[in-house]
Design a protein around this motif. Structure first.
Motif, PDB file in Angstrom:
ATOM      1  N   PRO A  33       0.817  -1.234   0.000  1.00 54.34           N
ATOM      2  CA  PRO A  33       0.000   0.000   0.000  1.00 54.34           C
ATOM      3  C   PRO A  33       0.850   1.284   0.000  1.00 54.34           C
ATOM      4  CG  PRO A  33      -0.259  -1.226   2.077  1.00 54.34           C
ATOM      5  CD  PRO A  33       0.635  -2.046   1.202  1.00 54.34           C
ATOM      6  N   VAL A  34       0.352   2.254  -0.724  1.00 55.79           N
ATOM      7  CA  VAL A  34       0.937   3.613  -0.639  1.00 55.79           C
ATOM      8  C   VAL A  34      -0.206   4.510  -0.181  1.00 55.79           C
ATOM      9  CG1 VAL A  34       2.154   5.461  -1.850  1.00 55.79           C
ATOM     10  CG2 VAL A  34       2.436   3.098  -2.616  1.00 55.79           C
ATOM     11  N   VAL A  35      -0.027   5.151   0.978  1.00 52.51           N
ATOM     12  CA  VAL A  35      -1.150   5.929   1.509  1.00 52.51           C
ATOM     13  C   VAL A  35      -0.976   7.421   1.209  1.00 52.51           C
ATOM     14  CG1 VAL A  35      -1.650   4.250   3.330  1.00 52.51           C
ATOM     15  CG2 VAL A  35      -0.177   6.213   3.812  1.00 52.51           C
ATOM     16  N   VAL A  36      -2.127   8.079   1.205  1.00 56.13           N
ATOM     17  CA  VAL A  36      -2.149   9.513   0.871  1.00 56.13           C
ATOM     18  C   VAL A  36      -2.497  10.298   2.130  1.00 56.13           C
ATOM     19  CG1 VAL A  36      -3.261  11.260  -0.574  1.00 56.13           C
ATOM     20  CG2 VAL A  36      -3.009   8.916  -1.427  1.00 56.13           C
ATOM     21  N   PHE A  37      -1.602  11.173   2.538  1.00 50.62           N
ATOM     22  CA  PHE A  37      -1.873  12.053   3.681  1.00 50.62           C
ATOM     23  C   PHE A  37      -2.071  13.483   3.178  1.00 50.62           C
ATOM     24  CE2 PHE A  37       0.354   8.843   6.274  1.00 50.62           C
ATOM     25  CZ  PHE A  37      -0.476   8.806   7.389  1.00 50.62           C
ATOM     26  N   THR A  38      -2.977  14.206   3.840  1.00 52.21           N
ATOM     27  CA  THR A  38      -3.126  15.620   3.505  1.00 52.21           C
ATOM     28  C   THR A  38      -2.149  16.415   4.360  1.00 52.21           C
ATOM     29  OG1 THR A  38      -5.422  15.291   2.893  1.00 52.21           O
ATOM     30  CG2 THR A  38      -4.767  17.551   3.403  1.00 52.21           C
ATOM     31  N   CYS A  39      -0.958  16.554   3.888  1.00 49.13           N
ATOM     32  CA  CYS A  39       0.090  17.325   4.579  1.00 49.13           C
ATOM     33  C   CYS A  39       1.300  17.402   3.649  1.00 49.13           C
ATOM     34  CB  CYS A  39       0.481  16.669   5.900  1.00 49.13           C
ATOM     35  SG  CYS A  39       1.163  15.015   5.718  1.00 49.13           S
ATOM     36  N   SER A  40       2.327  18.075   4.059  1.00 44.40           N
ATOM     37  CA  SER A  40       3.533  18.154   3.218  1.00 44.40           C
ATOM     38  C   SER A  40       4.368  16.882   3.420  1.00 44.40           C
ATOM     39  CB  SER A  40       4.351  19.374   3.605  1.00 44.40           C
ATOM     40  OG  SER A  40       4.920  19.140   4.878  1.00 44.40           O
ATOM     41  N   GLY A  41       5.469  16.788   2.689  1.00 42.31           N
ATOM     42  CA  GLY A  41       6.352  15.627   2.813  1.00 42.31           C
ATOM     43  C   GLY A  41       6.863  15.455   4.241  1.00 42.31           C
ATOM     44  N   THR A  42       7.132  16.559   4.893  1.00 46.56           N
ATOM     45  CA  THR A  42       7.613  16.480   6.284  1.00 46.56           C
ATOM     46  C   THR A  42       6.574  15.779   7.157  1.00 46.56           C
ATOM     47  OG1 THR A  42       8.889  18.489   5.972  1.00 46.56           O
ATOM     48  CG2 THR A  42       8.416  17.884   8.246  1.00 46.56           C
ATOM     49  N   GLY A  43       5.307  16.095   6.923  1.00 45.32           N
ATOM     50  CA  GLY A  43       4.226  15.420   7.650  1.00 45.32           C
ATOM     51  C   GLY A  43       4.255  13.928   7.378  1.00 45.32           C
ATOM     52  N   GLY A  44       4.560  13.563   6.132  1.00 39.00           N
ATOM     53  CA  GLY A  44       4.637  12.147   5.767  1.00 39.00           C
ATOM     54  C   GLY A  44       5.751  11.444   6.538  1.00 39.00           C
ATOM     55  N   VAL A  45       6.905  12.088   6.650  1.00 34.63           N
ATOM     56  CA  VAL A  45       8.024  11.480   7.396  1.00 34.63           C
ATOM     57  C   VAL A  45       7.637  11.370   8.869  1.00 34.63           C
ATOM     58  CG1 VAL A  45      10.443  11.748   8.079  1.00 34.63           C
ATOM     59  CG2 VAL A  45       9.744  12.335   5.751  1.00 34.63           C
ATOM     60  N   GLU A  46       6.985  12.414   9.380  1.00 33.23           N
ATOM     61  CA  GLU A  46       6.555  12.387  10.778  1.00 33.23           C
ATOM     62  C   GLU A  46       5.589  11.223  11.014  1.00 33.23           C
ATOM     63  OE1 GLU A  46       6.169  16.200  12.397  1.00 33.23           O
ATOM     64  OE2 GLU A  46       4.968  15.587  14.108  1.00 33.23           O
ATOM     65  N   ALA A  47       4.707  10.977  10.042  1.00 32.78           N
ATOM     66  CA  ALA A  47       3.760   9.861  10.162  1.00 32.78           C
ATOM     67  C   ALA A  47       4.510   8.546  10.306  1.00 32.78           C
ATOM     68  CB  ALA A  47       2.849   9.820   8.928  1.00 32.78           C
ATOM     69  N   THR A  48       5.604   8.376   9.550  1.00 29.81           N
ATOM     70  CA  THR A  48       6.347   7.104   9.660  1.00 29.81           C
ATOM     71  C   THR A  48       6.965   6.985  11.046  1.00 29.81           C
ATOM     72  OG1 THR A  48       8.444   8.011   8.817  1.00 29.81           O
ATOM     73  CG2 THR A  48       6.907   7.130   7.188  1.00 29.81           C
ATOM     74  N   MET A  49       7.509   8.074  11.563  1.00 30.52           N
ATOM     75  CA  MET A  49       8.182   8.014  12.870  1.00 30.52           C
ATOM     76  C   MET A  49       7.208   7.708  13.996  1.00 30.52           C
ATOM     77  SD  MET A  49      11.224  10.699  13.361  1.00 30.52           S
ATOM     78  CE  MET A  49      12.438  10.724  12.056  1.00 30.52           C
ATOM     79  N   VAL A  50       6.098   8.452  14.016  1.00 30.61           N
ATOM     80  CA  VAL A  50       5.168   8.260  15.134  1.00 30.61           C
ATOM     81  C   VAL A  50       4.442   6.923  15.033  1.00 30.61           C
ATOM     82  CG1 VAL A  50       4.819  10.710  15.584  1.00 30.61           C
ATOM     83  CG2 VAL A  50       3.308   9.541  13.990  1.00 30.61           C
ATOM     84  N   LEU A  59      -1.769  11.586  12.059  1.00 32.36           N
ATOM     85  CA  LEU A  59      -0.694  11.051  11.227  1.00 32.36           C
ATOM     86  C   LEU A  59      -0.487   9.549  11.438  1.00 32.36           C
ATOM     87  CD1 LEU A  59       1.935  13.948  11.368  1.00 32.36           C
ATOM     88  CD2 LEU A  59       0.352  13.390   9.520  1.00 32.36           C
ATOM     89  N   SER A  60      -1.478   8.846  11.956  1.00 30.81           N
ATOM     90  CA  SER A  60      -1.313   7.410  12.183  1.00 30.81           C
ATOM     91  C   SER A  60      -1.309   6.652  10.846  1.00 30.81           C
ATOM     92  CB  SER A  60      -2.463   6.905  13.068  1.00 30.81           C
ATOM     93  OG  SER A  60      -2.503   5.495  12.978  1.00 30.81           O
ATOM     94  N   LEU A  61      -0.180   6.029  10.565  1.00 33.64           N
ATOM     95  CA  LEU A  61      -0.070   5.229   9.330  1.00 33.64           C
ATOM     96  C   LEU A  61      -0.983   4.017   9.405  1.00 33.64           C
ATOM     97  CD1 LEU A  61       3.659   4.856   8.176  1.00 33.64           C
ATOM     98  CD2 LEU A  61       1.690   5.447   6.789  1.00 33.64           C
ATOM     99  N   LYS A  62      -1.111   3.497  10.610  1.00 34.18           N
ATOM    100  CA  LYS A  62      -1.936   2.307  10.824  1.00 34.18           C
ATOM    101  C   LYS A  62      -3.374   2.585  10.369  1.00 34.18           C
ATOM    102  CE  LYS A  62      -2.264  -0.823  14.689  1.00 34.18           C
ATOM    103  NZ  LYS A  62      -1.916  -0.953  16.114  1.00 34.18           N
ATOM    104  N   LYS A  63      -3.881   3.715  10.855  1.00 29.22           N
ATOM    105  CA  LYS A  63      -5.248   4.098  10.480  1.00 29.22           C
ATOM    106  C   LYS A  63      -5.340   4.323   8.963  1.00 29.22           C
ATOM    107  CE  LYS A  63      -6.304   7.025  14.073  1.00 29.22           C
ATOM    108  NZ  LYS A  63      -6.715   8.288  14.611  1.00 29.22           N
ATOM    109  N   ALA A  64      -4.294   4.968   8.433  1.00 24.95           N
ATOM    110  CA  ALA A  64      -4.322   5.297   6.996  1.00 24.95           C
ATOM    111  C   ALA A  64      -4.288   4.024   6.151  1.00 24.95           C
ATOM    112  CB  ALA A  64      -3.145   6.201   6.654  1.00 24.95           C
ATOM    113  N   ILE A  65      -3.499   3.052   6.581  1.00 27.82           N
ATOM    114  CA  ILE A  65      -3.413   1.797   5.806  1.00 27.82           C
ATOM    115  C   ILE A  65      -4.762   1.064   5.843  1.00 27.82           C
ATOM    116  CG2 ILE A  65      -2.304  -0.490   5.725  1.00 27.82           C
ATOM    117  CD1 ILE A  65       0.223   0.908   6.866  1.00 27.82           C
TER     118      ILE A  65
END
Ligand SMILES: NC(=O)C1=CN([C@@H]2O[C@H](COP(=O)(O)OP(=O)(O)OC[C@H]3O[C@@H](n4cnc5c(N)ncnc54)[C@H](O)[C@@H]3O)[C@@H](O)[C@H]2O)C=CC1
Ligand SMILES: CC(C)CC(=O)C(=O)O
Length: 728
Positions: free
Chosen positions: A404-421, A572-578
């Motif tokens: 899966p590739v998920v789509v977040f409404t935020c900038s790339g930095t938000g995307g990296v933050e999502a992976t960390m948290v 920014l939960s990736l789990k929820k997004a996936i």
């Protein structure tokens, strides 16, 4: 759209100001994807000299066959100084208005805040002036018969005549216009003297019953002439007969600063002609000193009135305002430091083209912009679900993954933050490679979230090598994740993701976390094959979109890590997004418009083919580097990115003035150096929607700029090198 435009340049300054409007319309065509065809026709003194007729039949036919007419001006001293001349240039203009049925001339009078001091009137009196004069154009004393001289020559006479029909069609236009504006209509006349004026009043009174919400007033023309100067803000729409309209609008040009900046549209039932209100200003002819804004703003009126291209018209106006703000104006406005007629046109067309050569945001293709301007839809509607499903599929293609590739409404930095948290817990050790502004950011972020971050510093302009990474991993066998940047935007430096990922997998159980923000879509990348665990990109980079979306690819390992992760994550939960992604959904309201645009952009990438997209970036990057080197500029990075080329400014070149010329004269925006390299390097992007011509453009613009600041180099060497890079 496709449109045929008849161009009647006429006499005096007509050709030079019209040339600027054509330049501007061509820029609009290029930027917004329209095809404007320009065909020239003879008019005025030029036509008399060639075919003894100021409005030849061929010109009339051309006008009738065109979608709009762009007119310059007519009139020539040879005729002005010969009252006996039987054929006169102005007869051409009058006949043209009459036979083409252009009975209303719309003249907007609006001050520009940037040049209020160009008017001799007080600022408080003119600031915010915005009214429109509707001038009747095919009747009154200009056309009334009889006109002429008595047999003995002792008497000359003109006639002023108006029919109810002629008056009514101008009044209908003016009432309707007032309805859409401030609902105030002033009829200017001389009803205390003229019978025609009394008829205007009568018709206006009768008609006002149909426009009850419009406040109708009457003003004698002599008083109107004074009121225009005394209190111009009182007016909303003025309607008046032919001669009064002509005179009052020349007077009104004093409010705006110059006669040279007022545009007009002459419209009838089917045809429309766009003309500056000034004449042929013969004293300025051929000197490149006439103000072209009257003509350029007439072209703006053409875009909105004839073609209903409102966004394009707004873009022209923004360009005009930018030129005034930058002081790029002719002597009538800026007497102390004027620029030429053609420079004003160049500035505005460059502004419209506004060539972004920055590594994010990058240029957005017109078809993507157009998609995003369609009416909004609801994110639970089947149409949107279909789009999102397609986007999810296309993203897999882009990242070369089945995951899966998920789509977040935020900038790339938000995307990296999502992976960390989402993947880590407090205390988890994270290695972050810091070779530039973005590496620095990931280290800071890791420090904040897990409190246990290891920084691997890499000199700016260099990339981490596999042996070095191996040593770091051996020193930190307990690392849970390694963050590194594929293409470091601040230094234009690429890292070998395949090799680094291989080393991490071989020597550690840490998750491979790739910042692919400026790399995806430019550099070859295989998420599955290379064993990457998370990779993030942003919409405003290789995806040819405005900023606002982060796209995150997630491996099975990464998903497993999420089960144990305890850092708090909500939006920014990736789990929820996936989980949502599996149902072709998003956990929160998505940026619907951006996702619709992304769908279009991804279709473009798929049509070109991702391998071809990578190859194109390679070609462009190589040509850009070659061109800069040919100009004597040194490259900054020893492991150059395919997304952006950073270049050392040649010694003695001052960044601010270099950048000002690039931006203002050439319409090119490049990125500055950052931190210690501010003022020392600049960065040229070739990431996303660029082609070969763009590289020739940017290197050509560099040549222009170097020449303008008198920096020595061989003219043409940069452009030739780029050309050779493509052709060899
Ligand atoms: N629509 C048309 O084609 C018109 C043609 N004419 C003809 O033009 C010729 C010259 O007539 P004039 O009365 O001198 O009117 P004009 O409008 O050509 O010039 C009057 C003054 O306005 C200023 N001006 C005009 N256009 C300008 C521009 N683009 N930039 C900066 N300043 C500008 C100049 O100071 C100039 O001396 C005559 O032959 C006349 O018949 C006059 C008015 C309208
Ligand atoms: C040369 C004249 C016909 C000028 C005029 O009245 C106009 O442009 O409005």
């Amino acid at each position: 759209m496709n449109a045929n435009i008849a161009v009647l340049e006429g006499d005096g300054i007509g050709p030079e100001v019209t040339a600027q409007s054509i330049k501007v319309l061509q820029a609009i065509g290029k930027r917004f994807g329209h095809q404007f065809m320009f065909v020239n026709g003879l008019v005025g003194a030029a036509a008399i000299r060639q075919v003894s007729d100021p409005f030849p039949e061929a010109t009339e036919t051309l006008c009738r066959r065109s979608d709009a007419i762009l007119f310059g001006a007519v009139g020539d001293p040879e005729f002005d100084s010969n009252p006996k001349a039987k054929i006169r240039p102005e007869q051409g203009l009058l006949r043209m208005r009459q036979v083409l049925g252009l009975y209303n001339n719309i003249r907007p009078i609006m001050t520009f805040s940037e040049i209020l001091e160009a008017s001799p009137l007080k600022r408080e009196r003119i600031e915010g002036v915005d009214f429109i004069v509707v001038r009747e154009l095919t009747g009154g004393i200009y056309f009334g018969k009889p006109q002429g001289r008595s047999e003995n020559g002792e008497l000359a006479f003109d006639s002023c005549a108006y029919s109810k029909y002629e008056i009514a069609r101008s009044l209908i236009y003016a009432f309707t216009l007032a309805q859409k504006r401030q609902k105030r209509l002033t009829v200017v006349d001389k009803a205390n003297v003229l019978a025609t004026s009394r008829l205007w009043r009568e018709v206006a009174h009768d008609m006002s019953k149909n426009y009850a919400e419009v406040e109708l007033s009457f003003l004698f023309v002599d008083n109107a002439a004074m009121q225009l100067i005394l209190n111009p803000k009182q007016f909303d729409v003025i309607v008046t007969e032919n001669m009064f309209g002509d005179i009052l609008t020349d007077e009104a040009s004093v409010i705006t600063g110059s006669l040279g900046i007022l545009p007009s549209a002459s419209i009838g039932d089917s045809l429309a002609l766009y003309e500056p209100i000034h004449g042929s200003y013969p004293q300025a002819s051929g000197k490149n000193i006439a103000n072209p804004l009257g003509s350029i703003l007439s072209a703006e009126m053409m875009l909105s009135y004839s073609f209903n291209l409102m966004k394009e018209a707004a873009c022209v106006r923004a360009g005009v305002q930018a030129s005034l703000k930058a002081g790029k104006t002719t002597a009538d406005i800026n007497a102390s430091k004027p620029v030429g007629t053609s420079e004003v046109g160049d500035f505005i067309s460059n502004y419209i083209l506004n060539s972004l050569f920055t590594p994010g945001p990058t240029p957005v293709p017109e078809r993507v912009t157009l998609k995003m301007s369609e009416p909004i839809i609801h994110h639970r509607n089947p149409e949107f679900v279909e789009i999102l499903t397609r986007v999810h599929q296309s993203l897999k293609y882009l990242f070369r993954t089945n995951r899966p590739v998920v789509v977040f409404t935020c900038s790339g930095t938000g995307g990296v933050e999502a992976t960390m948290v989402s993947m880590f817990s407090y205390g988890d050790k994270i290695i972050a490679v810091n070779g530039g502004k973005f590496g620095e950011r990931w280290f800071d972020m890791a420090k904040k979230y897990t409190g246990n971050a290891v920084e691997v510093k890499v000199e700016w302009g260099k990339s981490i090598q596999p042996e070095e990474m191996k040593k770091v991993l051996e020193a930190h066998p307990d690392a849970k994740g390694v963050y590194f940047t594929h293409s470091e935007t601040s230094t234009g430096t690429a890292t070998d993701v395949k090799a680094i990922s291989e080393i991490i997998q071989k020597h550690s159980s840490a998750l491979v976390c790739v910042d692919g923000i400026t790399a995806i879509g430019a550099h070859e990348f295989h998420f599955d094959e290379w064993g990457v665990d998370v990779c993030v990109t942003g919409s405003q980079k290789g995806l040819m979109m405005p900023p606002g979306l982060a796209l995150v690819a997630v491996s099975e390992q990464a998903e497993k890590a999420m089960e144990k992760a305890t850092l708090p994550a909500y939006y920014l939960s990736l789990k929820k997004a996936i989980k949502a992604q599996a149902k072709e959904d998003t956990p929160f309201t998505p940026a619907v418009t951006l996702i619709i645009g992304l769908d279009e952009a991804l279709q473009m990438i798929k049509v070109e083919g991702i391998e071809n997209v990578w190859k194109r970036h390679q070609r462009l990057a190589h040509a850009c580097r070659t061109g800069c080197e040919a100009l004597g500029m040194k490259l900054f990075s020893n492991s150059p990115s395919l997304a952006v080329t950073p270049v050392w400014l040649p010694s003695g070149v001052e960044w601010k003035s270099f950048n000002k010329i690039l931006k203002q004269d050439m319409g090119i925006t490049v990125a500055a150096g950052q931190d210690d390299f501010l003022g020392k390097i600049f960065r040229i992007s070739h990431l996303g929607f660029y082609d070969e011509l763009d590289m020739l453009t940017v290197v050509g613009a560099l040549e222009f700029t170097l020449k303008k600041i008198n920096h020595p180099f061989t003219v043409g060497s940069g452009v030739a090198a780029v050309q050779k890079a493509f052709l060899n």
